[in-house]
Design an enzyme around this catalytic site. Structure first.
Site, PDB file in Angstrom:
ATOM      1  N   ASP B 149       0.549  -1.079   0.229  1.00 18.48           N
ATOM      2  CA  ASP B 149      -0.240  -0.214   0.405  1.00 18.48           C
ATOM      3  C   ASP B 149       0.634   1.204   0.479  1.00 18.48           C
ATOM      4  O   ASP B 149       1.038   1.534   0.975  1.00 18.48           O
ATOM      5  CB  ASP B 149      -0.989   0.100   0.960  1.00 18.48           C
ATOM      6  CG  ASP B 149      -1.533  -0.953   1.024  1.00 18.48           C
ATOM      7  OD1 ASP B 149      -2.012  -2.140   0.388  1.00 18.48           O
ATOM      8  OD2 ASP B 149      -2.938  -1.023   1.497  1.00 18.48           O
ATOM      9  N   LYS B 212      -7.253   3.255  -3.392  1.00 18.11           N
ATOM     10  CA  LYS B 212      -7.350   3.162  -2.663  1.00 18.11           C
ATOM     11  C   LYS B 212      -7.762   4.619  -1.916  1.00 18.11           C
ATOM     12  O   LYS B 212      -6.683   5.698  -1.945  1.00 18.11           O
ATOM     13  CB  LYS B 212      -6.368   2.539  -1.465  1.00 18.11           C
ATOM     14  CG  LYS B 212      -6.687   2.531   0.530  1.00 18.11           C
ATOM     15  CD  LYS B 212      -5.328   1.818   0.836  1.00 18.11           C
ATOM     16  CE  LYS B 212      -5.341   2.130   2.049  1.00 18.11           C
ATOM     17  NZ  LYS B 212      -3.854   1.306   3.055  1.00 18.11           N
ATOM     18  N   LYS B 248     -10.272   0.062  -2.746  1.00 20.18           N
ATOM     19  CA  LYS B 248      -9.991   0.015  -1.544  1.00 20.18           C
ATOM     20  C   LYS B 248     -10.230   1.686  -0.339  1.00 20.18           C
ATOM     21  O   LYS B 248      -9.748   2.044  -0.543  1.00 20.18           O
ATOM     22  CB  LYS B 248      -8.879  -1.034  -0.819  1.00 20.18           C
ATOM     23  CG  LYS B 248      -9.006  -1.074   0.227  1.00 20.18           C
ATOM     24  CD  LYS B 248      -7.847  -1.389   1.308  1.00 20.18           C
ATOM     25  CE  LYS B 248      -7.356  -1.251   1.961  1.00 20.18           C
ATOM     26  NZ  LYS B 248      -6.241  -1.811   2.554  1.00 20.18           N
TER      27      LYS B 248
END
Lengths: 291, 312
Positions: B149, B212, B248
């Site tokens: 991430d 995300k 996400k």
């Protein structure tokens, strides 16, 4: 010349008291509250299980702050509630007499007794520890000290009769020791409970310490009795059948249960400390001597 | 689109022209649409399915300075078996930790099927040199992280230096090797929905496998309308390029109700193809307990209490 018209009365629709706010019932339901003669008094919210769930959430959130407050502070706030209640004396008298059964003089005595009851419990806040706590002799080089601690979130089925004095007499002993509570008010006579909520909201009582639901105890109480995040339940206002159901449901997480009284309660009598001790735990600590 | 997507990043001006050529987002419309979808009523059996689906999509996250190997191991145990009293609860999708704790998590999750994700590139601010960011990523990948991430450089993005952001994502993607790359846009700092749409496209063009919303360190974190804009972006990107990218939302999703709203949003925006842990994740920590409590409530008929579930 204009014709004289009668003024339109404001037909009130009251709401619930959850987390210090006055939300409508999640279900959108309400019911009509009538006087003993059948006249319209007001609409009250008919709380659902989800309102009860929200109220438990609010009570749980308020618990650390309230149980962590000093006993002195809790006593001051209870005394403040008594002061604010006194200021609404006339409104309470009107609401109690409208429900029938008692005259204005008797209703006035009930309100006065409610104020006195709050002051009496306020005084207990910093004394209950001295009465129930102890230093215990043990066979070793230790101090051993016991002190009362609040149980947690307590559900209260308020008495159906004695709408104000009975209500105050079940709420005050629960909260003075540091518990927070969810109260199901008398279904037939909810107006004093709603007015009491307005008193509580202006009494420095942190939001969520007392949450008041109006509606059917038979509908809501079992949800509270079965709720795994409720630590105790006072069944004073539950009828025998409901009380049995609730006690069975309460067994799942070993809630402390205060059973309904066998005889009709005289709320004017000296209450004793049983209502406080019903929702207290005893914490015992061992402390080595000499360090 | 006049320039082919492969070439938009050939110079700062073409990239800028492309991103600013994307249609603007109707803020009021996006808010209203997200709010409207949030009112869908999902009950009984559908709710049961949604809860299990949401549990299977959770990236169970701990990103605190106080994280210890013990805490990570405990969290991994929870990820594999979220409710020790009920073996029918599915495991979560992944756990998400800082790079130095990846090895601990990999060891604890070996053979369980739960993936290990790691934040990288100077999370959460992203304020460091490219060398440090790439090294940070390589560290996590070497330790065995299956998913990375990364955070984008919001400062560069807001200053209009899109190519710098693009190149950082490309470099990080390269450092990832076979690991999946999730690109954190930190939408709470991007100010407008137009910027969210631009950042989404920028990340996807640069090779992101997932986009995300947030680090969880900035408020507001994930919101429904922002996720809506991102879901539209992945849908449009698939139509334009044939490559499917996941989404996400992370941060601020705490209740089952919230999680189900996101699932509805996915279904109605990107479509049911995205309703899978390969394409949609929920970055959360406290959400899992609420999902478990709701699940238990549906199974036992009584409201559950937090005392009966592990602390995160």
């Amino acid at each position: 010349m204009s014709e004289r018209t009668e003024r339109l009365s404001v037909r009130k629709t009251y709401k619930l008291f959850i987390g210090g706010a006055f939300p409508r019932s999640e279900s959108g339901r309400s019911y009509v509250v009538t006087s003993s003669k059948g006249d319209f008094l007001a609409n009250a919210a008919r709380a659902s299980r989800k309102d009860a769930r929200d109220a438990v959430g609010a009570a749980r959130k308020a618990f650390p702050g309230w149980s962590g407050a000093t006993a002195y502070n809790r006593g001051q706030i209870l005394y403040r509630i008594a002061e604010m209640l006194e200021g609404r004396r006339a409104q309470f008298v009107a609401e109690i007499t409208a429900m029938g059964g008692v005259g204005a003089k008797q209703a006035g005595e009930m309100v006065d007794a409610s104020v006195d009851r709050l002051v009496w419990y306020a005084g207990w806040s910093d004394k209950i520890g001295a009465v129930l706590g102890s230093s215990n002799p043990v066979a070793g080089p230790y101090f051993n000290l016991s002190s009362p601690e609040p149980t947690g979130v307590v559900a209260v089925v308020a008495p159906q009769e004695g709408p104000l004095l009975g209500l105050v007499s079940v709420i005050a002993p629960v909260i003075v020791t540091g518990n927070t509570c969810v109260v199901i008010a008398s279904e037939r006579a909810p107006l004093p409970a709603i007015t009491l909520a307005e008193v509580l909201a202006t009494s420095d009582l942190p939001g969520g310490v007392v949450n008041i639901l109006t509606g059917s105890a038979a509908e809501i109480a079992p949800w509270l009795a079965g709720h795994m995040d409720v630590n105790g339940i006072d069944l004073t206002g539950a009828d025998p059948e409901l009380a049995v159901t609730c006690e069975e449901l309460a067994a799942e997480n070993l809630k402390r249960v205060l059973r309904p009284p066998v005889d009709r309660v005289n709320w004017l009598a000296d209450p004793g400390i049983e209502r406080m001790t019903a929702f207290l735990e005893t914490k015992t600590v061992w402390h080595p001597i000499g360090i | 689109m006049t320039t082919p997507l492969a070439e938009v990043a050939s110079s700062p001006s073409t990239l800028r022209a492309f991103l600013h050529g994307l249609p603007g987002v109707d803020r009021v419309g996006a808010d209203a649409r997200a709010a409207m979808l949030g009112t869908r009523s999902i009950k009984t059996t559908a709710k049961k399915q949604a809860i299990d689906m949401a549990i299977g999509m959770v990236d169970l996250t701990t990103l605190e300075g106080a994280d210890t190997p013990g805490k990570v191991r405990a969290m991994c145990a929870k990820a594999v078996r979220p409710d020790p009293t009920d073996s029918s609860v599915p495991p979560v999708a992944a756990v998400c930790v800082y790079p130095d704790l990846v090895a601990t998590a990999v060891e604890a999750l070996a053979g369980s099927g739960v993936k290990v994700a790691s934040v990288a590139t100077s999370f959460p601010s992203g304020r460091s040199s490219l060398e440090v960011k790439v090294a940070d990523t390589s560290l996590a990948v070497a330790a065995g992280a299956a998913e990375i991430d990364m955070v984008i450089d919001r400062g560069a993005f807001l200053a209009g230096d899109y190519l710098k952001v693009y190149e950082e994502i490309v470099a990080t993607k390269e450092a990832c090797g076979d690991s999946h790359l999730k690109v954190i846009l930190e939408t709470g700092e991007l100010a407008t929905y137009d910027n969210v749409r631009r950042a989404s496209w920028l990340a996807m063009i640069a090779g992101a496998d997932f986009i995300k919303t947030s680090t969880g360190k900035v408020s507001p974190a994930a919101t429904l309308p922002v996720t809506l804009v991102m879901l539209e972006a992945v849908r449009d990107f698939l139509a334009a390029t044939g490559r499917k990218v996941g989404v996400k939302p992370a941060g601020g999703i705490r209740t089952t109700k919230d999680a189900i709203k996101y699932l509805v949003l996915v279904n109605e925006t990107a479509g049911p193809d995205w309703l899978h842990a390969d394409w949609f994740r929920l970055g959360a920590s406290s959400l899992l307990n609420d999902l478990l409590m709701q699940r238990q409530k549906m199974a036992t008929g009584r409201y559950a209490g937090p005392d009966y579930f592990t602390l995160d």
